[in-house]
Design a protein around this motif. Structure first.
Motif, short mmCIF file in Angstrom:
data_model
loop_
_atom_site.label_atom_id
_atom_site.label_comp_id
_atom_site.label_asym_id
_atom_site.label_seq_id
_atom_site.Cartn_x
_atom_site.Cartn_y
_atom_site.Cartn_z
N UNK A 52 1.05 -1.14 0.04
CA UNK A 52 -0.05 -0.04 0.02
C UNK A 52 1.10 1.16 -0.05
N UNK A 53 0.50 2.28 -0.84
CA UNK A 53 1.14 3.42 -0.87
C UNK A 53 0.50 4.69 -0.04
N UNK A 54 1.49 5.46 0.61
CA UNK A 54 0.96 6.50 1.19
C UNK A 54 1.88 7.76 0.97
N UNK A 55 1.44 9.01 1.23
CA UNK A 55 2.36 10.34 1.02
C UNK A 55 1.79 11.21 0.12
N UNK A 56 2.62 11.64 -1.02
CA UNK A 56 1.97 12.32 -1.88
C UNK A 56 0.97 11.55 -3.08
N UNK A 57 1.14 10.04 -2.72
CA UNK A 57 0.17 9.41 -3.71
C UNK A 57 -0.53 8.39 -2.52
N UNK A 58 -1.66 7.92 -3.04
CA UNK A 58 -2.44 6.98 -2.15
C UNK A 58 -2.94 5.84 -3.00
N UNK A 59 -2.44 4.84 -2.75
CA UNK A 59 -2.83 3.54 -3.61
C UNK A 59 -2.23 2.21 -3.41
N UNK A 60 -2.24 1.50 -4.46
CA UNK A 60 -1.19 0.15 -4.46
C UNK A 60 -0.12 0.25 -5.32
N UNK A 61 0.99 -0.55 -5.07
CA UNK A 61 1.87 -0.85 -5.95
C UNK A 61 2.20 -2.23 -5.66
N UNK A 62 2.93 -2.70 -6.93
CA UNK A 62 3.22 -4.16 -6.89
C UNK A 62 4.39 -4.25 -7.88
N UNK A 63 5.29 -5.27 -7.35
CA UNK A 63 6.21 -5.75 -8.33
C UNK A 63 5.97 -7.18 -8.56
N UNK A 64 5.84 -7.84 -9.57
CA UNK A 64 5.32 -9.03 -9.77
C UNK A 64 6.25 -9.87 -10.73
N UNK A 65 6.92 -10.86 -10.03
CA UNK A 65 8.22 -11.68 -10.86
C UNK A 65 7.44 -12.77 -11.38
N UNK A 66 7.70 -12.86 -12.91
CA UNK A 66 7.08 -13.85 -13.55
C UNK A 66 8.34 -14.45 -14.16
N UNK A 67 8.58 -16.09 -13.81
CA UNK A 67 9.57 -16.70 -14.48
C UNK A 67 9.27 -16.75 -15.95
N UNK A 73 10.45 -11.84 -15.99
CA UNK A 73 9.86 -10.44 -16.52
C UNK A 73 9.45 -9.84 -15.05
N UNK A 74 10.13 -8.87 -14.91
CA UNK A 74 9.72 -7.60 -13.62
C UNK A 74 8.71 -6.98 -14.06
N UNK A 75 7.31 -7.20 -13.60
CA UNK A 75 6.37 -6.26 -13.98
C UNK A 75 6.11 -5.43 -12.54
N UNK A 76 5.92 -3.91 -13.27
CA UNK A 76 5.86 -2.83 -12.13
C UNK A 76 4.68 -2.34 -12.30
N UNK A 77 3.60 -2.36 -11.27
CA UNK A 77 2.34 -1.79 -11.39
C UNK A 77 2.29 -0.67 -10.16
N UNK A 78 1.72 0.57 -10.67
CA UNK A 78 1.06 1.47 -9.74
C UNK A 78 -0.19 2.06 -9.80
N UNK A 79 -1.06 2.07 -8.78
CA UNK A 79 -2.49 2.67 -9.04
C UNK A 79 -2.46 3.51 -7.86
N UNK A 80 -2.70 4.69 -8.18
CA UNK A 80 -2.92 5.69 -6.98
C UNK A 80 -3.70 6.98 -7.47
N UNK A 81 -3.94 7.84 -6.20
CA UNK A 81 -4.34 9.10 -6.39
C UNK A 81 -3.28 9.91 -5.96
N UNK A 82 -3.15 11.30 -6.62
CA UNK A 82 -2.42 12.08 -5.94
C UNK A 82 -3.20 12.86 -4.67
N UNK A 83 -2.33 13.19 -3.64
CA UNK A 83 -2.93 13.65 -2.46
C UNK A 83 -3.40 15.26 -2.80
N UNK A 84 -4.45 15.55 -2.11
CA UNK A 84 -5.00 16.91 -2.62
C UNK A 84 -4.30 18.08 -2.07
#
Length: 124
Positions: A52-67, A73-84
């Motif tokens: 889970x991500x907090x600070x200037x962004x609030x949301x989720x982040x993932x590093x998924x490792x796919x053999x 393959x390193x998959x990087x995902x970030x889904x977030x909203x900027x802080x008001x």
């Protein structure tokens, strides 16, 4: 749908366990994402980490490792909203910044784990 949507991938010629070990240290997270507060939501070992991500962004982040073949393959995902902030954020700039941070992370790990490996050679 989140305002900040990052999805990226990078191939690293190394076993999943080595890639996971390179991504696991919290000290590296602070270097890669210095302004974010990350809390592990799920440590998936050789399959990656979800935060889970907090600070200037609030949301989720993932590093998924796919053999894949002789690496990961390193998959990087970030889904977030900027802080008001009282104004309208430039979402294109924010998305680009977070995409670049993901590439910095994956290329640092790639450089470290593939050091000395000749192109086409199996991982050590």
């Amino acid at each position: 749908m989140s305002s900040i949507q990052v999805a990226d991938q990078t191939f690293i010629a190394a076993p999943p366990q080595r890639v996971a070990a390179a991504i696991a240290p919290r000290s590296r997270w602070r270097r890669w994402w210095p302004d974010l507060t990350l809390a592990v939501r799920e440590d998936r070992a050789e399959k990656g980490i979800r935060w889970t991500v907090e600070g200037p962004l609030t949301g989720t982040m993932e590093v998924w490792l796919e053999p894949v073949m002789d690496g990961v393959v390193v998959h990087y995902f970030l889904h977030a909203e900027p802080a008001p902030t009282g104004g309208s954020p430039d979402l294109a700039v924010l998305n680009r910044r977070r995409r670049v941070e993901g590439k910095v992370m994956s290329f640092e790990v790639k450089k470290e784990l593939e050091a000395g490996r000749l192109a086409g050679e199996p991982p050590s």
